[in-house]
Design a protein around this motif. Sequence first.
Motif, mmCIF file in Angstrom:
data_model
loop_
_atom_site.group_PDB
_atom_site.id
_atom_site.type_symbol
_atom_site.label_atom_id
_atom_site.label_comp_id
_atom_site.label_asym_id
_atom_site.label_seq_id
_atom_site.Cartn_x
_atom_site.Cartn_y
_atom_site.Cartn_z
ATOM 1 N N GLU A 308 0.704 -1.153 -0.059
ATOM 2 C CA GLU A 308 -0.039 -0.210 -0.110
ATOM 3 C C GLU A 308 0.844 1.086 0.097
ATOM 4 O OE1 GLU A 308 -2.058 -3.118 2.591
ATOM 5 O OE2 GLU A 308 -0.160 -2.450 2.375
ATOM 6 N N LEU A 309 1.796 1.154 0.559
ATOM 7 C CA LEU A 309 3.069 2.222 0.582
ATOM 8 C C LEU A 309 3.265 2.753 -0.797
ATOM 9 C CD1 LEU A 309 5.276 1.154 3.441
ATOM 10 C CD2 LEU A 309 3.408 2.910 3.651
ATOM 11 N N MET A 310 3.525 4.137 -1.099
ATOM 12 C CA MET A 310 3.991 4.736 -2.421
ATOM 13 C C MET A 310 5.386 5.041 -2.377
ATOM 14 S SD MET A 310 0.393 6.489 -3.198
ATOM 15 C CE MET A 310 -0.181 6.712 -1.628
ATOM 16 N N LEU A 311 6.423 4.722 -3.069
ATOM 17 C CA LEU A 311 7.707 4.835 -2.823
ATOM 18 C C LEU A 311 8.233 5.591 -4.120
ATOM 19 C CD1 LEU A 311 7.096 2.451 -0.855
ATOM 20 C CD2 LEU A 311 9.231 1.254 -1.705
ATOM 21 N N ARG A 312 8.963 6.560 -3.769
ATOM 22 C CA ARG A 312 9.565 7.420 -4.994
ATOM 23 C C ARG A 312 10.719 7.995 -4.207
ATOM 24 N NH1 ARG A 312 4.145 10.271 -6.082
ATOM 25 N NH2 ARG A 312 3.712 8.481 -5.602
ATOM 26 N N HIS A 313 11.372 8.796 -5.346
ATOM 27 C CA HIS A 313 12.654 9.607 -5.030
ATOM 28 C C HIS A 313 12.172 10.885 -4.161
ATOM 29 C CE1 HIS A 313 16.635 11.530 -6.386
ATOM 30 N NE2 HIS A 313 16.676 10.647 -5.299
ATOM 31 N N ALA A 314 12.775 11.262 -3.157
ATOM 32 C CA ALA A 314 12.352 12.199 -2.349
ATOM 33 C C ALA A 314 12.041 13.669 -3.093
ATOM 34 C CB ALA A 314 13.286 12.410 -1.348
ATOM 35 N N PRO A 315 12.785 14.096 -4.061
ATOM 36 C CA PRO A 315 12.533 15.297 -4.963
ATOM 37 C C PRO A 315 11.105 15.068 -5.554
ATOM 38 C CG PRO A 315 14.793 14.706 -4.968
ATOM 39 C CD PRO A 315 14.178 13.501 -4.248
ATOM 40 N N ASP A 334 24.238 14.126 4.309
ATOM 41 C CA ASP A 334 25.081 14.603 3.082
ATOM 42 C C ASP A 334 24.294 15.673 2.426
ATOM 43 O OD1 ASP A 334 23.242 13.255 1.815
ATOM 44 O OD2 ASP A 334 24.295 11.962 0.907
ATOM 45 N N GLU A 335 24.831 16.142 1.099
ATOM 46 C CA GLU A 335 24.036 17.405 0.524
ATOM 47 C C GLU A 335 22.672 16.803 0.204
ATOM 48 O OE1 GLU A 335 26.368 18.707 -2.759
ATOM 49 O OE2 GLU A 335 28.059 19.172 -1.761
ATOM 50 N N SER A 336 22.390 15.717 -0.141
ATOM 51 C CA SER A 336 21.110 15.308 -0.716
ATOM 52 C C SER A 336 20.083 15.421 0.521
ATOM 53 C CB SER A 336 21.126 13.606 -1.223
ATOM 54 O OG SER A 336 21.728 13.582 -2.497
ATOM 55 N N ALA A 337 20.778 14.960 1.758
ATOM 56 C CA ALA A 337 19.984 15.144 3.061
ATOM 57 C C ALA A 337 19.547 16.430 3.209
ATOM 58 C CB ALA A 337 20.642 14.110 4.077
ATOM 59 N N HIS A 338 20.446 17.066 3.254
ATOM 60 C CA HIS A 338 20.457 18.747 3.425
ATOM 61 C C HIS A 338 19.364 19.162 2.376
ATOM 62 C CE1 HIS A 338 21.369 23.040 3.585
ATOM 63 N NE2 HIS A 338 21.812 22.969 4.573
ATOM 64 N N ALA A 339 19.467 18.943 1.233
ATOM 65 C CA ALA A 339 18.378 19.311 0.325
ATOM 66 C C ALA A 339 16.876 19.038 0.663
ATOM 67 C CB ALA A 339 18.686 19.171 -1.025
ATOM 68 N N CYS A 340 16.826 17.669 1.002
ATOM 69 C CA CYS A 340 15.736 17.128 1.412
ATOM 70 C C CYS A 340 14.948 17.893 2.590
ATOM 71 C CB CYS A 340 15.832 15.526 1.498
ATOM 72 S SG CYS A 340 14.204 14.694 2.076
ATOM 73 N N LEU A 341 15.616 17.858 3.502
ATOM 74 C CA LEU A 341 15.322 18.725 4.610
ATOM 75 C C LEU A 341 14.853 20.177 4.452
ATOM 76 C CD1 LEU A 341 14.404 18.665 7.833
ATOM 77 C CD2 LEU A 341 16.744 19.237 8.379
ATOM 78 N N ALA A 342 15.534 20.819 3.823
ATOM 79 C CA ALA A 342 15.184 22.317 3.347
ATOM 80 C C ALA A 342 13.959 22.250 2.711
ATOM 81 C CB ALA A 342 16.389 22.691 2.568
ATOM 82 N N ALA A 343 13.753 21.297 1.851
ATOM 83 C CA ALA A 343 12.495 21.451 1.309
ATOM 84 C C ALA A 343 11.290 21.016 1.911
ATOM 85 C CB ALA A 343 12.523 20.244 0.086
#
Length: 514
Positions: A308-315, A334-343
């Motif tokens: 039932e879960l919908m899985l995708r890339h965070a962006p 890392d930078e990807s985590a930083h961008a994810c949290l900022a969003a």
Amino acid sequence: MLKPPFLPLYDVARLRRIEQRAQAQLAPHALMAHAGRAAANWLYGELARTPVDARPILILAGPGNNGGDALVLSAELARRGVPVEVWLLAPPVTDDARWALTEAQAAGVPIAPVPASLPSHADTGFPYHWGVDGLFGIGLSRALDEPTGALVTWFNAQPFRRLALDVPSGLLADVGQPAGRREHVVRADATIAFLGATPGLYTGIGRDCAGTVSVDTLGVSIDESGATGGESPRAWLNTPALFAAHLPRRRHASHKGTYGALAVLGGNRGMLGAPVLAARAALHLGAGRVHVGFVAPDFPPYDSLQPELMLRHAPAVERTEMQALAAGPGMGQDESAHACLAAALNHPDSSLVLDADALNLLSAHTEFADLLRRRAVPAVVTPHPLEAARLLGCDAAAVQADRLSAARELAQRYGAVAVIKGSGTIIDDGEYTLINPTGNAGLASAGSGDVLTGMVGALLAQGMPPLSAASVAVYVHGRAAERLTDAGCGPAGLTAGELLGAARAEFNSWLQTA
């Protein structure tokens, strides 16, 4: 007697003021007489439920009013024909305690100093039925000296049940930490708190040392706000009953959109399981739709256990369509985590819970803290003590030394609902403090924090206010571990994934009651 889990909690300063006001309205020694009689009634009731045992009850009495309560207890039991024996740590130093000593002597109680050499009964058999701790009360603020510490260690090692009066001796009543060495804290099977319970009975090592807690207000009234003797509580014992009005009702005329959409953001390389675990927990606590946004670009196409879960890339997660976001499980830094949290932080209209690496990023980047403080609806942050220490700029020992103050500082500094996890989890929104009474050592396993994050997120997605969502999730999370342990599935070896079904059952029981 008031019974947990619905209890106001008072720090020592408040209890002292309650005590002074009560004493001013009563005859001399009346409050101590009430306390000793209440303890005697409790213990007499326990004795009535067990086979007759002719061995005496050993009572340790200190020099202050806690020792006075113990001496009144001894007199009350002696008058009822219960054999007792008192070891007096030192002569009484207060008027009330001196009066209590005369009462015990008049009742024929055998009273002697603590033996210089503590007895060993390995060969002759143990001569005592119960042990009562009346050494020190709520006012203890220093480590026990070595002879008294040795007495406590001996007392804990004896094969009898132990009752503590007010608070186990050696425990700091306000914070639930040892005044000195941990082995110099009485480990009671039960504690009777007089006038009101203290926070330390329910957090830190207090849960291990206090046993089952009962409260006798000694006739002092409690008003509808929880104030006792004119004093408002320092904290409350957490229970979903406090937030029953906010529990999400389940009605026939509803659909998946009624119960909100949640996105769990995290899952960097090597940590893909953490957000999946959180997302599964969210489904089990009733979120209508749950998405998983992975920081790592190489993520599984679906969850075979929970398709039932919908899985995708965070962006690719459309955050504007989410009622709530849960960020941090397995996120990395890392930078990807930083961008994810900022969003996530730049979507102020979604409810938000932050855990794990989201908290570590928050502590390292002031711009994230500014975004968090500017949110219209407070976020929920769920650190363990080390993460809380990073957020506060101190060490974990300082957080553990006063968990209530640390939670309040976190809530006020970040404009959030702070949840400091651990034994007696603290929940604080900057105005109200709650201490959670549920849970056990089964939660000390990898992934249990991710489960809690998903549960908070699910309740936020269903429209619960942040303080209510955090408090109900923490309570249900702990009860799930207790249910599993009662069924023989813990505490040793209990896994985070096993919590899900038990949490669902507990939550539904509360929905049905509400």
